[in-house]
Motif scaffolding. Structure first.
Motif, short mmCIF file in Angstrom:
data_model
loop_
_atom_site.label_atom_id
_atom_site.label_comp_id
_atom_site.label_asym_id
_atom_site.label_seq_id
_atom_site.Cartn_x
_atom_site.Cartn_y
_atom_site.Cartn_z
N CYS A 18 1.14 -1.19 0.33
CA CYS A 18 0.38 0.32 -0.06
C CYS A 18 0.69 1.09 0.02
N GLU A 19 2.14 1.23 0.66
CA GLU A 19 2.85 2.29 0.67
C GLU A 19 3.78 2.46 -0.41
N VAL A 20 3.56 1.08 -1.20
CA VAL A 20 4.85 1.19 -2.36
C VAL A 20 3.81 1.89 -2.91
N VAL A 21 2.46 2.13 -3.42
CA VAL A 21 1.32 2.19 -3.96
C VAL A 21 1.50 3.46 -4.27
N THR A 22 0.95 4.12 -2.79
CA THR A 22 0.74 5.57 -3.08
C THR A 22 1.92 6.14 -3.14
N GLU A 23 3.00 5.64 -3.03
CA GLU A 23 3.99 6.45 -2.74
C GLU A 23 4.59 6.59 -4.96
N LEU A 28 -5.55 5.59 -3.06
CA LEU A 28 -6.20 4.55 -2.07
C LEU A 28 -7.22 5.10 -0.72
N ARG A 29 -8.30 4.06 -1.23
CA ARG A 29 -9.67 4.27 -0.37
C ARG A 29 -10.12 2.80 -0.44
N ARG A 30 -10.35 3.03 1.24
CA ARG A 30 -10.65 1.90 1.91
C ARG A 30 -12.45 1.24 1.40
N LEU A 35 -8.41 -1.67 -0.48
CA LEU A 35 -8.20 -0.55 -0.76
C LEU A 35 -8.00 -0.75 -2.69
N PHE A 36 -9.29 0.98 -2.69
CA PHE A 36 -9.09 0.30 -4.50
C PHE A 36 -8.58 2.07 -4.69
N GLY A 37 -7.93 1.64 -6.37
CA GLY A 37 -7.28 2.75 -6.66
C GLY A 37 -7.57 3.17 -8.37
N LEU A 38 -7.72 4.20 -8.66
CA LEU A 38 -7.40 3.68 -10.41
C LEU A 38 -6.47 3.47 -10.89
N CYS A 39 -6.25 1.87 -11.89
CA CYS A 39 -5.04 1.95 -12.84
C CYS A 39 -4.39 2.48 -13.11
N GLY A 66 -1.99 -8.30 -12.25
CA GLY A 66 -2.12 -8.24 -10.66
C GLY A 66 -0.43 -8.96 -10.45
N GLY A 67 -0.44 -8.63 -8.76
CA GLY A 67 1.03 -9.19 -8.37
C GLY A 67 0.81 -8.40 -6.85
N ASP A 68 2.17 -8.27 -6.19
CA ASP A 68 2.59 -8.29 -5.39
C ASP A 68 3.73 -6.95 -5.76
N VAL A 69 4.31 -6.91 -4.32
CA VAL A 69 5.27 -5.82 -4.37
C VAL A 69 5.97 -5.72 -5.29
N ILE A 70 6.20 -6.96 -5.40
CA ILE A 70 8.03 -6.61 -6.49
C ILE A 70 7.02 -6.28 -7.80
N GLY A 71 6.10 -7.57 -7.94
CA GLY A 71 5.46 -7.25 -9.79
C GLY A 71 5.01 -6.31 -9.78
N PHE A 72 4.24 -5.54 -8.42
CA PHE A 72 4.20 -3.67 -8.79
C PHE A 72 5.11 -2.62 -9.43
N VAL A 73 6.44 -2.86 -8.44
CA VAL A 73 7.40 -2.17 -8.99
C VAL A 73 8.01 -2.48 -10.59
N CYS A 74 8.55 -3.88 -11.22
CA CYS A 74 8.45 -4.38 -11.82
C CYS A 74 7.43 -3.49 -13.08
N ARG A 75 6.46 -4.26 -13.13
CA ARG A 75 5.01 -3.27 -13.95
C ARG A 75 5.58 -1.97 -14.16
N TYR A 76 4.88 -1.28 -13.14
CA TYR A 76 5.11 0.24 -12.66
C TYR A 76 5.96 0.79 -13.43
#
Length: 96
Positions: A18-23, A28-30, A35-39, A66-76
């Motif tokens: 959640c912290e990595v995504v918001t950074e 994100l809103r609960r 928590l949901f946000g715009l993709c 979808g994925g985990d924190v590592i996958g998020f960073v890879c893709r983003y």
């Protein structure tokens, strides 16, 4: 260089998804336990990007990514697994 399963798990433990995504600028809103946000991976007007702090996983109900924190960073960041792992290590304060 080989990375152990324990090393990968430690990086995940020390980097809250959640912290990595918001950074990365995703608000994100609960909604219940999720928590949901715009993709960030496709255009949308209604939030369908779900992030679970408990499981450490994300999933977009719009585009299916979808994925985990590592996958998020890879893709983003459009980096390799190794580069994402190194970035997350530095973020967590590891020098190695």
């Amino acid at each position: 260089m080989h990375v152990s399963r324990e090393g990968i798990d430690e990086v995940k433990r020390r980097n809250d998804l959640c912290e990595v995504v918001t950074e990365h600028g995703i608000a994100l809103r609960r909604r219940g336990r999720t928590l949901f946000g715009l993709c960030p991976f496709h255009e949308e007007k209604t939030p369908s990007f779900g992030v679970s702090r408990e499981s450490g996983l994300f999933h977009c109900f719009g585009c299916g990514v979808g994925g985990d924190v590592i996958g998020f960073v890879c893709r983003y960041r459009k980096v390799s697994f190794r580069e994402a792992l190194d970035w997350l290590r530095q973020r967590a304060g590891d020098q190695a």
